[in-house]
Design an enzyme around this catalytic site. Structure first.
Site, PDB file in Angstrom:
ATOM      1  N   GLU A 322       7.542  20.785 -18.615  1.00 13.22           N
ATOM      2  CA  GLU A 322       8.578  20.324 -17.739  1.00 13.22           C
ATOM      3  C   GLU A 322       8.197  19.206 -16.712  1.00 13.22           C
ATOM      4  OE1 GLU A 322      11.387  24.004 -18.383  1.00 13.22           O
ATOM      5  OE2 GLU A 322      10.091  24.095 -16.666  1.00 13.22           O
ATOM      6  N   CYS A 418      17.747  29.129 -15.487  1.00 15.60           N
ATOM      7  CA  CYS A 418      17.737  28.477 -14.022  1.00 15.60           C
ATOM      8  C   CYS A 418      18.714  27.507 -13.659  1.00 15.60           C
ATOM      9  CB  CYS A 418      16.415  28.009 -13.823  1.00 15.60           C
ATOM     10  SG  CYS A 418      15.878  26.771 -14.880  1.00 15.60           S
TER      11      CYS A 418
END
Length: 655
Positions: A322, A418
């Site tokens: 990421e 998240c």
């Protein structure tokens, strides 16, 4: 050049002193209260059909002794509950929502019961690996979860005045302070995922306890020292790993632990961790007067936004880790561009504004907010993007593994959830990003309708803002004050604006002479009823990528005001790669309610390749197509994927 003596920090306007009344943002905040937070509460309690289970609340019930069972979920599952609580807290600062407050109070009671006597709080290590706390900070997010709970405790205290969660997190922070630090016998380590640093700074501001400031600074300054902490703790536990391999331990750049933070100079590694780290650094620099740390913040921010930022305000160009890759590597169709990363970018930009109010930071904040962040949630508040690509072809998303992270439609929930609560807490706290105050200067960073009550050396100063931004550039401010007040209103001129006009009580002001660091500064004695009318030109701009961004070469993007626009299959048909935008294309604006009420779309005369006569040959020595004139429709990027599955494209080939 700033020095320790003139690091003049700004202050925020408390959230309970700001009321948003805005045609765009009020609807989103209403959605957060009435749909998003209740929906996410159901998700945390595993009541959403066809969504991955969360188990987050049940983990706390088991840890509190209220139920029997085993831990389930990611090692950082506790943070979803903390972010949900924080979102509720921000809502309660500006709205009366007793039903949500009751649920929040009950959840806080549960969390308090799950806390150990010594202050430790983490359901994963309580239930799954008791006795192994603080043995794998690199991989296992103990300090990350603690940080999010601390942020929730501070927010809930500010909003409601209730201390129970604040007392819980102070006890937790005191425990952490007893374990970590430079003193003999303490653990000289730090988290793998930065978050505790910025949370401790908020706790310091709420309590005045300087130990929390010192601990935050310790975690930042310990990072990257040699011998490396990740290796030391890995050796102590026999090199066991939590995840599938030792990637997080071995590749120190992933968590920005490859060198001390004050020596770092480029955006690298996991994008969310990077901007969370920058946020903590900027906050510590402001409170401690640490110019060296501030200079590091400026270097890191500049590299990120000048070489690693998508036009939509997204960061993180690859799915592996990421993460950032290398300068100017910004692929559109395989972009990762995590929603959380753009939220973290807003945090970082805001803290930079608090240190040195320059429009360049507010411009980045606005770009991320109006494009990637608000685009991360559907208009019904029940579906979310984790990844935010700039080009999508749904047919390849499941067929080609390099696109597996890209979803052509928003998802109801995630195993790693998240992003949804992060969107909720950002939107619920939006009021605190509009203004900051430095001395007697009130800076307006965002143009969002509503009212702010500001204290100027003990004098109540009310600023009412009216606007239909971002659909047009007309903004009116009306002043309210008990007595004449000398102050400066600093109004941002966005980088996309070619021309601005400002009138004070009907008198045109010389904008050029009054502008510093991108803000028009209006200094005078203000009295109730004074009006400021600001008009920002809002042309339809063609935007081109840097010559070293190979993914945008020969292409153009469309932007109007803060909004980046895109083509969507719902308006323009399939095979968007056959649309071309001529250099002399004519543009027009169209007001529409699809897919967003009050939205302004852009119409353009374009060309489309007609390939009907191509035949079945895969390759030919001569191109067999003609160009046909068509009308193309561009919609704001944040509004895409609200009308079913289809193609989308931001960058268009220019003819």
């Amino acid at each position: 050049m700033l020095t320790k003596g003139n690091l003049e920090k700004s202050r925020m306007v408390p959230l309970n002193r700001v009321r948003i009344r805005d045609s765009l943002w009020s609807s989103y905040i209403d959605l957060v209260e009435k749909v998003v937070i209740p929906y996410q509460w159901d998700a945390l309690n595993d009541r959403i059909q066809h969504a991955p289970p969360s188990h987050a609340i049940r983990n706390f019930k088991i840890a509190a002794g209220e139920e029997q069972g085993e831990f389930y979920g990611m090692v950082f599952q506790d943070s979803d509950v903390a972010k949900w609580l924080e979102a509720v807290a921000y809502l309660l600062a500006t709205r009366n929502a007793p039903h949500l407050e009751k649920i929040a109070d009950e959840t806080i009671d549960l969390i308090a019961k799950a806390q150990h006597d010594d202050g430790y709080l983490n359901t994963y290590y309580t239930l799954k690996e008791p006795g192994k706390r603080w043995t794998n900070l690199c991989e296992c997010h103990e300090l990350y979860c603690a940080g999010h709970m601390i942020e929730a405790g501070v927010a809930y205290y500010y909003s409601t005045g209730k201390r129970k969660l604040l007392d819980v997190v102070c006890k937790l922070a005191d425990h952490i302070d007893s374990v970590f630090g430079p003193e003999e016998g303490k653990l000289k380590g730090y988290d793998g995922h930065q978050e505790i640093e910025l949370a401790l700074m908020k706790l310091y501001e709420a309590t005045g306890n300087v130990r929390y400031l010192n601990l935050s600074r310790f975690f930042l300054e310990e990072r990257g020292k040699q011998p490396h902490f990740y290796d030391i703790e890995a050796d102590k536990r026999g090199r066991t790993v939590h995840w599938e391999n030792s990637f997080m331990i071995d590749e120190k750049e992933y968590s920005q632990a490859h060198k001390p933070v004050k020596e770092q100079d480029r955006a690298i590694g996991h994008a969310v961790r990077f901007v969370y780290m920058g946020t903590g650094m900027a906050h510590v620099a402001a409170e401690a007067g640490d110019v060296e740390m501030y200079e590091a913040c400026k270097r890191l921010f500049a590299n990120m936004v000048s070489r690693n930022l998508y036009i939509t305000g997204a960061i993180g160009s690859q799915s592996r880790g990421e993460a950032f890759t290398t300068d100017y590597d910004l692929p559109n169709d395989t972009a990762y561009a995590e929603t959380c990363a753009s939220i973290g970018l807003i945090f970082f930009a805001y803290r930079m504004l608090m240190l040195e109010p320059k429009s360049q930071y507010a411009d980045v904040l606005e770009r991320a907010l109006y494009n990637t962040v608000v685009g991360g949630m559907s208009r019904d508040g029940k579906r979310f993007f984790y990844v935010n690509p700039l080009e999508v072809n749904p047919h390849v998303c499941t067929a080609n593994h390099i696109y597996h992270h890209v979803k052509p439609e928003r998802q109801p929930w995630f195993g790693c959830a998240c992003c949804p609560p992060n969107v909720a807490r950002l939107l619920a706290s939006l009021g605190q990003y509009i203004y900051t105050v430095q001395g007697r200067t009130i800076y307006t960073h965002l143009y969002i309708g509503g009212m702010a009550e500001i204290d100027i050396d003990g004098t109540r100063f009310v600023l009412e803002q009216e606007t239909e931004y971002p659909w047009n550039g007309k903004i009116r401010f009306t002043v309210g004050t008990d007595s004449e007040t000398t102050a400066t209103l600093a109004l941002r001129i966005p980088e996309w604006c070619d021309h601005a006009e400002v009138y004070v009580n009907g008198v045109l002001e010389p904008v050029k002479d009054l502008t510093t660091d991108g803000y028009i500064r209006l200094s005078r004695k203000w009295k109730s009823g004074d009006q400021v009318d600001l008009t920002l030109s809002m042309p339809i701009n063609r935007v081109y990528g840097h010559p070293l961004i190979r993914h945008t070469a020969g292409k153009v993007a469309i932007q109007r005001g803060p909004l980046v626009y895109c083509l969507e299959e719902a308006d323009n048909g399939a095979n968007l790669h056959h649309l071309l935008l001529p250099k002399d294309a004519e543009f027009s604006l169209e007001e529409t309610n699809r897919p967003i009420d009050g939205m302004v779309a852009i119409k353009a005369t374009a060309l489309r390749r007609n390939t009907d006569n191509w035949g079945d040959a895969l390759y030919k020595r001569e191109a067999k197509y003609t160009l046909e004139k068509v009308n193309a429709t561009f919609i704001p990027y944040f509004a895409w994927a609200n009308r079913g599955v289809g193609e989308m494209k931001v960058w268009v080939e220019e003819a």
